[in-house]
Enzyme design. Structure first.
Site, PDB file in Angstrom:
ATOM      1  N   LYS A 196       0.839  -1.198   0.000  1.00  0.00           N
ATOM      2  CA  LYS A 196       0.000   0.000   0.000  1.00  0.00           C
ATOM      3  C   LYS A 196       0.876   1.251   0.000  1.00  0.00           C
ATOM      4  CE  LYS A 196      -3.421   2.233   2.926  1.00  0.00           C
ATOM      5  NZ  LYS A 196      -4.201   2.150   4.150  1.00  0.00           N
ATOM      6  N   GLU A 218      10.519  -4.818   4.206  1.00  0.00           N
ATOM      7  CA  GLU A 218      10.535  -6.231   3.811  1.00  0.00           C
ATOM      8  C   GLU A 218      10.188  -6.390   2.335  1.00  0.00           C
ATOM      9  OE1 GLU A 218       9.031  -4.976   6.467  1.00  0.00           O
ATOM     10  OE2 GLU A 218       9.034  -6.362   8.164  1.00  0.00           O
ATOM     11  N   GLY A 237      -4.691  -1.750   5.354  1.00  0.00           N
ATOM     12  CA  GLY A 237      -3.952  -2.911   4.835  1.00  0.00           C
ATOM     13  C   GLY A 237      -4.613  -4.226   5.206  1.00  0.00           C
ATOM     14  N   ARG A 238      -5.044  -4.348   6.463  1.00  0.00           N
ATOM     15  CA  ARG A 238      -5.603  -5.630   6.918  1.00  0.00           C
ATOM     16  C   ARG A 238      -7.029  -5.859   6.427  1.00  0.00           C
ATOM     17  NH1 ARG A 238      -4.286  -2.210  10.872  1.00  0.00           N
ATOM     18  NH2 ARG A 238      -5.883  -1.295  12.219  1.00  0.00           N
ATOM     19  N   GLU A 287      -4.347  -6.370  15.258  1.00  0.00           N
ATOM     20  CA  GLU A 287      -3.795  -5.079  14.820  1.00  0.00           C
ATOM     21  C   GLU A 287      -4.877  -4.004  14.965  1.00  0.00           C
ATOM     22  OE1 GLU A 287      -0.390  -4.754  11.763  1.00  0.00           O
ATOM     23  OE2 GLU A 287      -2.121  -4.095  10.633  1.00  0.00           O
ATOM     24  N   HIS A 324      -5.567 -32.842  18.565  1.00  0.00           N
ATOM     25  CA  HIS A 324      -4.386 -33.644  18.915  1.00  0.00           C
ATOM     26  C   HIS A 324      -3.208 -32.749  19.254  1.00  0.00           C
ATOM     27  CE1 HIS A 324      -6.356 -37.369  17.633  1.00  0.00           C
ATOM     28  NE2 HIS A 324      -6.983 -36.560  16.792  1.00  0.00           N
ATOM     29  N   LYS A 363       9.860  -0.955  13.895  1.00  0.00           N
ATOM     30  CA  LYS A 363      10.406  -0.736  12.546  1.00  0.00           C
ATOM     31  C   LYS A 363      11.494   0.332  12.606  1.00  0.00           C
ATOM     32  CE  LYS A 363       6.181  -1.426   9.807  1.00  0.00           C
ATOM     33  NZ  LYS A 363       5.270  -0.737   8.903  1.00  0.00           N
TER      34      LYS A 363
HETATM   35  O1  F6P Z   1       2.275  -4.330   9.913  1.00  0.00           O
HETATM   36  C1  F6P Z   1       1.987  -3.002   9.718  1.00  0.00           C
HETATM   37  C2  F6P Z   1       1.465  -2.740   8.354  1.00  0.00           C
HETATM   38  O2  F6P Z   1       1.337  -1.370   8.219  1.00  0.00           O
HETATM   39  C3  F6P Z   1       0.124  -3.432   8.101  1.00  0.00           C
HETATM   40  O3  F6P Z   1      -0.951  -2.743   8.572  1.00  0.00           O
HETATM   41  C4  F6P Z   1       0.160  -3.581   6.624  1.00  0.00           C
HETATM   42  O4  F6P Z   1      -0.777  -4.525   6.237  1.00  0.00           O
HETATM   43  C5  F6P Z   1       1.597  -3.992   6.389  1.00  0.00           C
HETATM   44  O5  F6P Z   1       2.316  -3.225   7.338  1.00  0.00           O
HETATM   45  C6  F6P Z   1       2.136  -3.819   4.997  1.00  0.00           C
HETATM   46  O6  F6P Z   1       2.129  -2.498   4.570  1.00  0.00           O
HETATM   47  P1  F6P Z   1       2.272  -2.121   3.044  1.00  0.00           P
HETATM   48  O7  F6P Z   1       1.141  -2.730   2.294  1.00  0.00           O
HETATM   49  O8  F6P Z   1       2.244  -0.627   3.013  1.00  0.00           O
HETATM   50  O9  F6P Z   1       3.589  -2.661   2.540  1.00  0.00           O
END
Ligand code: F6P
Length: 522
Positions: free
Chosen positions: A209, A215, A269-270, A355, A386, A513
């Site tokens: 987003k 990452e 995002g979620r 979150e 189990h 972060k």
């Molecule tokens: O984990 C924090 C967060 O901001 C989430 O809310 C989001 O889904 C994720 O990082 C990834 O963010 P982006 O889509 O901006 O890479």
């Protein structure tokens, strides 16, 4: 219209619930069932082919009515209206919360900053349709003119968990494209995923987003470098697409503007798998199924928006959960889907729920003096039986459980399915009934183990009275999955409203972060 700002513990309903809890906390569900032979049907709700049996909870009519009063007193009705109509209820980020608009195909405009967002949503859906149709039918090809065989989704958090969960959940409906997911900044995750892939026939979908997430950018650059060992910079336009709100950063990355799928800041995002973040879902199961998934979610939205609280599935689930979280002091809830297809559902919902509602200041910015977000965890049945169910049955903690079952198996094997469902029903019965000393006595006598009775009695006795909801759904279709996910989204929303918190920011994720960046500089 703003969300109301009411401390739930200051409401009349909360005081009533507290007193009621003190009076009824030791009542056994078995007694409640004995007293009311119609309890199961009295505490069952239906919505299309969803049946929610919430009779195995430590509630009676007074509990239920007071919980509904709590929802009313804390302004839930107004909050639902504010969310659906595009009010900026994500106050701390000054944003609307409109994942519901992504699945609303009605002609009613939804305004954000006085602009109707529906045309942009429709245009993006049509772009998703064209693109996924053409990749699936082989018209869009990789840089050496070969049809795609594999799709790699590169994203993390909401840009990974939703598509990954839905692709796995809908595996039965999958076409020939093999989908892979890279999320962790762990290089081994990247290299392990790409080691057997052919760059010529692999489509990379970079989902971020913000397009600033460490990452995702690191992983995308590593994959791009690997790709460029065989291909040229110009070839990137054939094999890479991106989903983002940050169009400039995507272009800087080298992705052609035609290959960018937009997103909007009014989708968290979620909550984003309904947007172009779900592109990998559409690629995996085809647009028609993706569209059915959106339709299902919209059906749940309509139910949530228009149904009175006492018959409203997300509201009832949310209220029952508050009852345990805030009065019984339960800290966790377990989610048990009885289908292997939903293996990733608990992990996906952990982000949605934790979150969103992992907050400790209220809408005034004041520290909260009551419990908020529940911890959710779980796994598929029967595997869970189990693994950890021993603790749920006989441990010291009260862990409310949601059982989710499907009446029809997808591959049609009735032998397996009968056993699977028998286990689901057996678990819910064992949890609420438990096993009395008298029953253990008889059992051991019948087993010719009278001499062991004294020794084994305490260990073989189950206290029971452990709560659970049972949600039965006809069949795991894309439409049913859409309704199921939206059900839990709205449950999460209701709880955030009642707890007087902001559910749509996630500042807690940021500090770690930032600190990680300092370590990188060392
Ligand atoms: O984990 C924090 C967060 O901001 C989430 O809310 C989001 O889904 C994720 O990082 C990834 O963010 P982006 O889509 O901006 O890479």
């Amino acid at each position: 219209m703003k969300l109301k700002n009411i401390n739930p513990t200051s409401t009349r309903a909360w005081s009533t619930l507290q007193q009621h809890f003190n009076e009824t906390k030791d009542v056994k569900m078995q007694e409640l069932f004995k007293k009311n032979p119609n309890r199961k049907s009295d505490y069952t709700l239906k919505f299309d082919d969803f049946t929610l049996d919430f009779s195995k909870n430590r509630i009676n009519n007074q509990t239920f009515n007071s919980l509904i009063d709590l929802a009313k007193e804390t302004g839930l009705k107004e909050a639902i209206e504010a969310q659906f109509s595009g009010e900026k209820i994500n106050v701390t980020e000054n944003r609307a919360v409109l994942h519901t608009a992504l699945r609303d195909k009605s002609n009613t405009p939804i305004l954000v900053d006085e602009k109707n967002i529906k045309p942009e949503v429709a245009a993006t859906l049509s772009k998703i349709k064209d693109f996924s149709d053409n990749v699936i039918n082989g018209k869009f090809k990789g840089y050496t003119n070969k049809p795609f065989t594999d799709v790699v989704n590169i994203g993390i958090g909401g840009s990974d968990l939703g598509p990954k969960m839905a692709v796995e959940a809908l595996k039965f409906y999958q076409n020939h494209l093999k989908c892979h997911f890279i999320s962790n900044v762990d290089g081994d995750h990247v290299y392990e995923t790409i080691k057997n892939l052919n760059p010529e026939t692999t489509l990379f979908v970079i989902v971020s987003k913000t397009f600033t997430t460490q990452e995702t950018l690191t992983n995308a650059l590593t994959v791009q470098k690997w790709f460029l060992e065989k291909a040229t910079v110009a070839d990137i336009a054939h094999n890479f697409v991106a989903v983002s709100t940050n169009l400039e950063a995507v272009k800087d990355f080298g992705i052609s503007p035609n290959n960018i799928f937009p997103m909007w800041d009014w989708v968290g995002g979620r909550y984003s798998l309904w947007s172009a973040v779900g592109l990998t879902i559409a690629l995996s199961v085809g647009y028609k199924n993706f569209d059915d998934f959106l339709t299902g979610a919209n059906q749940m939205d309509v139910h949530f928006k228009n149904t009175s609280f006492d018959k409203n599935l997300p509201v009832v689930l949310a209220l029952i959960s508050i009852w345990y979280n805030n009065f019984f002091n339960s800290e966790t809830e377990v989610l048990l889907p009885y289908t292997q297809y939903l293996e990733l559902l608990p992990m996906y919902l952990q982000q949605t729920i934790m979150e969103s509602n992992g907050k400790s200041v209220d809408r005034n910015g004041d520290a909260i003096n009551y419990q908020t977000g529940t911890i959710v965890w779980g796994s598929t049945g029967t595997n869970a039986q189990h693994a950890f169910m021993q603790l749920v049955h006989q441990g010291t903690k009260l862990i409310p459980a949601d059982f989710i079952g499907f009446l029809e198996p997808l591959h049609g094997d009735s032998n397996h399915h009968a056993k699977l469902m028998a286990n689901l029903y057996g678990q819910t019965e064992a949890l609420y009934k438990g096993k009395t000393k008298g029953e253990v006595n008889i059992e051991l006598k019948l087993a010719d183990k009278t001499h062991d009775i004294e020794k084994l009695l305490p260990f073989k006795t189950f206290a029971g009275n452990k709560p659970s909801n049972t949600l039965l759904i006809q069949k795991l279709t894309p439409n049913a999955l859409g309704r199921l996910i939206a059900l839990y989204e709205h449950k999460t929303f209701v709880q955030g409203v009642i707890w007087n918190i902001y559910s749509f920011d996630q500042f807690g994720v940021e500090l770690g972060k930032e600190l990680a960046k300092n370590y990188l500089k060392c």
